[in-house]
Design a protein around this motif. Structure first.
Motif, PDB file in Angstrom:
ATOM      1  N   MET A 101     -21.231  -2.960   0.407  1.00  8.71           N
ATOM      2  CA  MET A 101     -20.405  -2.745  -0.772  1.00  8.71           C
ATOM      3  C   MET A 101     -18.951  -2.436  -0.361  1.00  8.71           C
ATOM      4  O   MET A 101     -18.012  -2.932  -0.969  1.00  8.71           O
ATOM      5  N   MET A 102     -18.776  -1.639   0.681  1.00  9.24           N
ATOM      6  CA  MET A 102     -17.427  -1.304   1.165  1.00  9.24           C
ATOM      7  C   MET A 102     -16.704  -2.550   1.673  1.00  9.24           C
ATOM      8  O   MET A 102     -15.493  -2.685   1.494  1.00  9.24           O
ATOM      9  N   ALA A 103     -17.434  -3.455   2.300  1.00  6.85           N
ATOM     10  CA  ALA A 103     -16.822  -4.687   2.792  1.00  6.85           C
ATOM     11  C   ALA A 103     -16.327  -5.544   1.625  1.00  6.85           C
ATOM     12  O   ALA A 103     -15.275  -6.180   1.718  1.00  6.85           O
ATOM     13  N   ARG A 104     -17.082  -5.537   0.517  1.00  4.28           N
ATOM     14  CA  ARG A 104     -16.679  -6.307  -0.670  1.00  4.28           C
ATOM     15  C   ARG A 104     -15.548  -5.637  -1.443  1.00  4.28           C
ATOM     16  O   ARG A 104     -14.755  -6.298  -2.093  1.00  4.28           O
ATOM     17  N   HIS A 105     -15.486  -4.295  -1.409  1.00  4.32           N
ATOM     18  CA  HIS A 105     -14.495  -3.525  -2.174  1.00  4.32           C
ATOM     19  C   HIS A 105     -13.863  -2.477  -1.259  1.00  4.32           C
ATOM     20  O   HIS A 105     -14.105  -1.277  -1.430  1.00  4.32           O
ATOM     21  N   PRO A 106     -13.037  -2.879  -0.285  1.00  4.32           N
ATOM     22  CA  PRO A 106     -12.548  -1.943   0.733  1.00  4.32           C
ATOM     23  C   PRO A 106     -11.700  -0.787   0.215  1.00  4.32           C
ATOM     24  O   PRO A 106     -11.643   0.249   0.847  1.00  4.32           O
ATOM     25  N   GLY A 107     -11.064  -0.892  -0.931  1.00  2.00           N
ATOM     26  CA  GLY A 107     -10.240   0.199  -1.438  1.00  2.00           C
ATOM     27  C   GLY A 107     -10.953   1.099  -2.424  1.00  2.00           C
ATOM     28  O   GLY A 107     -10.342   1.971  -3.024  1.00  2.00           O
ATOM     29  N   MET A 108     -12.266   0.920  -2.565  1.00  4.40           N
ATOM     30  CA  MET A 108     -13.020   1.643  -3.576  1.00  4.40           C
ATOM     31  C   MET A 108     -13.096   3.133  -3.265  1.00  4.40           C
ATOM     32  O   MET A 108     -13.401   3.537  -2.156  1.00  4.40           O
ATOM     33  N   GLU A 109     -12.802   3.939  -4.255  1.00  2.00           N
ATOM     34  CA  GLU A 109     -12.937   5.402  -4.146  1.00  2.00           C
ATOM     35  C   GLU A 109     -14.395   5.766  -4.355  1.00  2.00           C
ATOM     36  O   GLU A 109     -15.048   5.275  -5.275  1.00  2.00           O
ATOM     37  N   HIS A 110     -14.907   6.608  -3.506  1.00  2.00           N
ATOM     38  CA  HIS A 110     -16.245   7.134  -3.698  1.00  2.00           C
ATOM     39  C   HIS A 110     -16.288   8.512  -3.065  1.00  2.00           C
ATOM     40  O   HIS A 110     -15.705   8.736  -2.023  1.00  2.00           O
ATOM     41  N   ASP A 111     -16.942   9.422  -3.724  1.00  2.00           N
ATOM     42  CA  ASP A 111     -16.978  10.795  -3.242  1.00  2.00           C
ATOM     43  C   ASP A 111     -18.288  11.421  -3.683  1.00  2.00           C
ATOM     44  O   ASP A 111     -18.499  11.671  -4.860  1.00  2.00           O
ATOM     45  N   GLU A 112     -19.145  11.632  -2.738  1.00  2.00           N
ATOM     46  CA  GLU A 112     -20.450  12.230  -2.980  1.00  2.00           C
ATOM     47  C   GLU A 112     -20.601  13.412  -2.037  1.00  2.00           C
ATOM     48  O   GLU A 112     -19.947  13.461  -0.995  1.00  2.00           O
ATOM     49  N   PRO A 113     -21.484  14.350  -2.343  1.00  2.00           N
ATOM     50  CA  PRO A 113     -21.645  15.520  -1.473  1.00  2.00           C
ATOM     51  C   PRO A 113     -22.122  15.192  -0.060  1.00  2.00           C
ATOM     52  O   PRO A 113     -21.939  15.991   0.851  1.00  2.00           O
TER      53      PRO A 113
ATOM     54  N   HIS B 204      -9.953   6.851  -0.498  1.00  2.00           N
ATOM     55  CA  HIS B 204     -10.543   7.412   0.712  1.00  2.00           C
ATOM     56  C   HIS B 204      -9.721   8.552   1.307  1.00  2.00           C
ATOM     57  O   HIS B 204      -9.791   8.802   2.483  1.00  2.00           O
ATOM     58  N   GLY B 205      -8.961   9.230   0.533  1.00  2.00           N
ATOM     59  CA  GLY B 205      -8.118  10.290   1.090  1.00  2.00           C
ATOM     60  C   GLY B 205      -8.748  11.651   0.983  1.00  2.00           C
ATOM     61  O   GLY B 205      -9.746  11.857   0.316  1.00  2.00           O
ATOM     62  N   ASN B 206      -8.138  12.621   1.649  1.00  3.05           N
ATOM     63  CA  ASN B 206      -8.626  13.990   1.591  1.00  3.05           C
ATOM     64  C   ASN B 206      -8.346  14.636   0.250  1.00  3.05           C
ATOM     65  O   ASN B 206      -8.943  15.641  -0.081  1.00  3.05           O
ATOM     66  N   ALA B 207      -7.430  14.089  -0.536  1.00  2.00           N
ATOM     67  CA  ALA B 207      -7.137  14.682  -1.842  1.00  2.00           C
ATOM     68  C   ALA B 207      -8.401  14.716  -2.691  1.00  2.00           C
ATOM     69  O   ALA B 207      -8.718  15.722  -3.305  1.00  2.00           O
ATOM     70  N   GLY B 208      -9.148  13.622  -2.729  1.00  3.79           N
ATOM     71  CA  GLY B 208     -10.390  13.591  -3.491  1.00  3.79           C
ATOM     72  C   GLY B 208     -11.433  14.510  -2.898  1.00  3.79           C
ATOM     73  O   GLY B 208     -12.168  15.180  -3.598  1.00  3.79           O
ATOM     74  N   HIS B 209     -11.485  14.589  -1.574  1.00  5.45           N
ATOM     75  CA  HIS B 209     -12.444  15.452  -0.900  1.00  5.45           C
ATOM     76  C   HIS B 209     -12.149  16.910  -1.215  1.00  5.45           C
ATOM     77  O   HIS B 209     -13.038  17.668  -1.545  1.00  5.45           O
ATOM     78  N   ALA B 210     -10.899  17.304  -1.135  1.00  4.37           N
ATOM     79  CA  ALA B 210     -10.539  18.693  -1.398  1.00  4.37           C
ATOM     80  C   ALA B 210     -10.830  19.049  -2.851  1.00  4.37           C
ATOM     81  O   ALA B 210     -11.326  20.135  -3.144  1.00  4.37           O
ATOM     82  N   ALA B 211     -10.560  18.140  -3.760  1.00  3.41           N
ATOM     83  CA  ALA B 211     -10.788  18.404  -5.171  1.00  3.41           C
ATOM     84  C   ALA B 211     -12.268  18.613  -5.449  1.00  3.41           C
ATOM     85  O   ALA B 211     -12.646  19.425  -6.283  1.00  3.41           O
ATOM     86  N   ARG B 212     -13.125  17.916  -4.730  1.00  3.35           N
ATOM     87  CA  ARG B 212     -14.563  18.027  -4.946  1.00  3.35           C
ATOM     88  C   ARG B 212     -15.042  19.451  -4.701  1.00  3.35           C
ATOM     89  O   ARG B 212     -15.903  19.950  -5.386  1.00  3.35           O
ATOM     90  N   HIS B 213     -14.473  20.125  -3.710  1.00  2.00           N
ATOM     91  CA  HIS B 213     -14.942  21.458  -3.371  1.00  2.00           C
ATOM     92  C   HIS B 213     -14.517  22.508  -4.392  1.00  2.00           C
ATOM     93  O   HIS B 213     -15.029  23.602  -4.370  1.00  2.00           O
TER      94      HIS B 213
ATOM     95  N   HIS C  95     -11.213   7.842   9.032  1.00  2.00           N
ATOM     96  CA  HIS C  95     -12.638   7.718   9.325  1.00  2.00           C
ATOM     97  C   HIS C  95     -13.390   8.497   8.254  1.00  2.00           C
ATOM     98  O   HIS C  95     -12.800   9.265   7.503  1.00  2.00           O
ATOM     99  N   GLU C  96     -14.697   8.304   8.215  1.00  2.00           N
ATOM    100  CA  GLU C  96     -15.530   9.074   7.297  1.00  2.00           C
ATOM    101  C   GLU C  96     -16.882   9.316   7.943  1.00  2.00           C
ATOM    102  O   GLU C  96     -17.250   8.661   8.921  1.00  2.00           O
ATOM    103  N   LEU C  97     -17.593  10.272   7.391  1.00  2.00           N
ATOM    104  CA  LEU C  97     -18.968  10.513   7.799  1.00  2.00           C
ATOM    105  C   LEU C  97     -19.794  10.500   6.521  1.00  2.00           C
ATOM    106  O   LEU C  97     -19.480  11.224   5.576  1.00  2.00           O
ATOM    107  N   VAL C  98     -20.801   9.627   6.518  1.00  4.26           N
ATOM    108  CA  VAL C  98     -21.701   9.477   5.372  1.00  4.26           C
ATOM    109  C   VAL C  98     -23.120   9.635   5.901  1.00  4.26           C
ATOM    110  O   VAL C  98     -23.498   8.967   6.865  1.00  4.26           O
ATOM    111  N   ILE C  99     -23.900  10.512   5.276  1.00  3.30           N
ATOM    112  CA  ILE C  99     -25.301  10.729   5.663  1.00  3.30           C
ATOM    113  C   ILE C  99     -26.178   9.827   4.801  1.00  3.30           C
ATOM    114  O   ILE C  99     -25.915   9.650   3.604  1.00  3.30           O
ATOM    115  N   GLY C 100     -27.254   9.291   5.388  1.00  6.46           N
ATOM    116  CA  GLY C 100     -28.187   8.492   4.608  1.00  6.46           C
ATOM    117  C   GLY C 100     -29.295   7.916   5.454  1.00  6.46           C
ATOM    118  O   GLY C 100     -29.413   8.206   6.640  1.00  6.46           O
ATOM    119  N   THR C 101     -30.099   7.088   4.830  1.00  8.22           N
ATOM    120  CA  THR C 101     -31.086   6.310   5.572  1.00  8.22           C
ATOM    121  C   THR C 101     -30.361   5.057   6.071  1.00  8.22           C
ATOM    122  O   THR C 101     -29.300   4.688   5.546  1.00  8.22           O
TER     123      THR C 101
END
Length: 169
Positions: free
Chosen positions: A106-118, A22-31, A90-96
């Motif tokens: 899913m995050m509650a079951r796997h709190p350290g899970m990395e995920h990175d979507e646009p 959940h760090g900015n390293a993954g976020h920065a790499a995505r761009h 913190h994070e901001l995730v858009i969705g329904t």
């Protein structure tokens, strides 16, 4: 997206190999890498060159977004610039609502899970992040912080995408 136990284990192994959960390293790499453009009910990843408006959103440890309601026009590509004014991640995730509920579970079951979507950005304390998104579908959608406990504490917001017909009135 559903994750199997094997996929989760593989993801966690990648984290152990040096990725920052959940760090900015993954976020920065995505761009710097091409963004996968997958149509979602709430839109599709946008091109930075198409942005005509930036919306600033602040996040705090009171588990709130400011503003917590935003409006965009159907077809508009916006930059959501997110500032974490708190002391925790913190994070901001858009969705329904249904997608966010499933992702929060899913995050509650796997709190350290990395995920990175646009349609998401993870922001360390005192840092900022952004999402460039084309809201090409009208309707009301949600955004939330899905860090375990934050969503449940009410860290949510609304996005109203005004249909092209309505915006010409």
């Amino acid at each position: 997206m559903k994750y199997t136990n094997g996929m989760a284990a593989l993801l966690l192994a990648a984290l152990a190999a040096g990725a920052q959960a959940h760090g900015n390293a993954g976020h920065a790499a995505r761009h710097h890498a091409p963004v996968a453009k997958e149509q979602k009910p709430w839109g599709i990843a946008g091109a930075a060159s198409a942005v005509r408006r930036t919306i600033d959103i602040a996040m705090t440890d009171t588990m709130r977004f400011t503003p917590e309601r935003i409006e965009v026009r159907e077809g508009e590509t916006v930059r959501l610039r997110v500032q974490n004014n708190g002391q925790v991640l913190h994070e901001l995730v858009i969705g329904t609502r249904a997608d966010l509920d499933a992702h929060a579970e899913m995050m509650a079951r796997h709190p350290g899970m990395e995920h990175d979507e646009p349609h998401m950005t993870h922001v360390n304390a005192g840092a900022s992040g952004e999402i460039v998104w084309n809201f090409n579908r009208p309707g009301e959608f949600d955004f939330a912080c899905l860090i375990p406990g934050h969503y449940q504490a009410g860290m949510v917001g609304k996005i109203k995408v005004i249909a092209r017909k309505e915006s010409k009135r």
